[in-house]
Enzyme design. Structure first.
Site, PDB file in Angstrom:
ATOM      1  N   CYS A  71       0.834  -1.213   0.000  1.00  0.00           N
ATOM      2  CA  CYS A  71       0.000   0.000   0.000  1.00  0.00           C
ATOM      3  C   CYS A  71       0.863   1.256   0.000  1.00  0.00           C
ATOM      4  O   CYS A  71       1.508   1.577   1.001  1.00  0.00           O
ATOM      5  CB  CYS A  71      -0.925  -0.030   1.213  1.00  0.00           C
ATOM      6  SG  CYS A  71      -1.820   1.499   1.520  1.00  0.00           S
ATOM      7  N   CYS A  74      -0.083   3.966   2.583  1.00  0.00           N
ATOM      8  CA  CYS A  74       0.294   3.531   3.935  1.00  0.00           C
ATOM      9  C   CYS A  74       1.720   3.973   4.260  1.00  0.00           C
ATOM     10  O   CYS A  74       2.022   4.351   5.400  1.00  0.00           O
ATOM     11  CB  CYS A  74       0.198   2.010   4.058  1.00  0.00           C
ATOM     12  SG  CYS A  74      -1.463   1.331   3.832  1.00  0.00           S
TER      13      CYS A  74
END
Length: 315
Positions: A71, A74
């Site tokens: 991700c 993230c």
């Protein structure tokens, strides 16, 4: 129909109901993103969730960072959270959850998109946010969480007691609700299965503060289960199958699906009815669908998706 065991005031999940399952999970080591972990920043697995999040949240606010190695956003947000946690020095702690390594925990938390950030105070979820927000907005949200924690007397939430101005409801919208007596009354009523009493408590909160976010969500949930408890589920499904254009029959089945946690199925059913109908029937279903949206936090991805579909049908 009985109230589901995972019924939760905050429209997410009853964390306590997951404790027994968590105790039996085998530990998995969450992958680290290379950031410096400390006593304030730590990985959490399905096996350690009860101790590291639930139990710890009874003495200090726990912020959960749900992430994955693949991700990109993230990797932008996590270092910010980790740095802020270390700066806070124990006012709150950061629990990092690798969603790929902990699929059952991710399912219990209804993770649909990452990064996802949630708060846990006293074993209960506090609504958080999705996506890599700017640091200023992250700090603002953390400040709201700490205000709630201070009012609940959590030792890790700062040393200053609440002042007289803090008790009059002037705090951040939705967060000061956790310290209101009507909220405790509603939670206790739900725990003993008295939905009428819970609804009354939420209605009093809304009378004093129209649009109160926690009371709005709570009342929507309670009213859903009061409706479902009055249905014959088997007959409702038969009626809906036999009469696809009977809006009342479709609404009843949508309520039943929602009470079982099948939000997308409920939304899709009502969107289908809106697509097929017009006039008063269409407006009735639209109003019911919008009412179901109130069960969830505004940024819930399922609500966002359904709102977009509804807009395309109406306009």
């Amino acid at each position: 129909m009985q109230q589901p065991r995972n019924f939760s005031l905050y429209g997410a999940v009853d964390l306590g109901a997951r404790q027994a399952a968590a105790q039996h999970q085998q530990a998995t080591v969450a992958a680290s993103q290379g950031a410096a972990h400390s006593e304030y920043v730590f990985d959490v697995t399905e096996a350690t969730f009860e101790t590291d999040v639930l139990e710890r949240s009874r003495t200090v606010p726990v912020i959960m960072d749900l992430w994955a190695e693949w991700c990109g956003p993230c990797k932008q947000l996590s270092p910010v959270l980790e740095r802020l946690a270390n700066e806070a020095g124990g006012d709150w702690v950061l629990a990092k959850v690798d969603v790929d390594a902990n699929p059952q925990l991710s399912a219990a938390l209804q993770v649909q998109s990452i990064p996802m950030v949630l708060g846990v105070i006293g074993g209960q979820l506090v609504p958080g946010f999705l996506g890599a927000l700017p640091e200023a907005q992250v700090r603002q949200w953390l400040g709201q969480v700490l205000q709630v924690a201070e009012q609940l007397g959590l030792s890790g939430a700062g040393e200053q007691p609440p002042g007289p101005d803090d008790a009059d409801g002037d705090g951040p919208p939705g967060m000061d609700a956790l310290r209101e007596p009507e909220l405790a009354e509603a939670q206790q009523a739900m725990e003993r299965g008295d939905l009428d009493a819970a609804a009354g408590a939420f209605e009093r909160m809304l009378a004093n503060d129209p649009g109160h976010p926690v009371a709005t969500v709570g009342l929507a949930q309670v009213n859903l289960f009061r409706r479902v408890n009055s249905y014959d589920a088997a007959q409702a499904r038969k009626d809906a199958a036999a009469h696809p254009d009977d809006v009342d029959a479709q609404i009843r089945v949508a309520d039943i699906e929602m009470s079982l946690g099948n939000a997308e199925e409920a939304f899709d059913r009502l969107l289908g009815v809106i697509r097929r109908t017009s006039g008063d029937d269409r407006n009735k279903v639209r109003q019911h669908l919008v009412g179901l949206f109130e069960i969830f936090p505004p940024r819930d991805p399922r609500v966002t998706k359904a709102r977009s579909s509804l807009s395309s049908l109406l306009f």
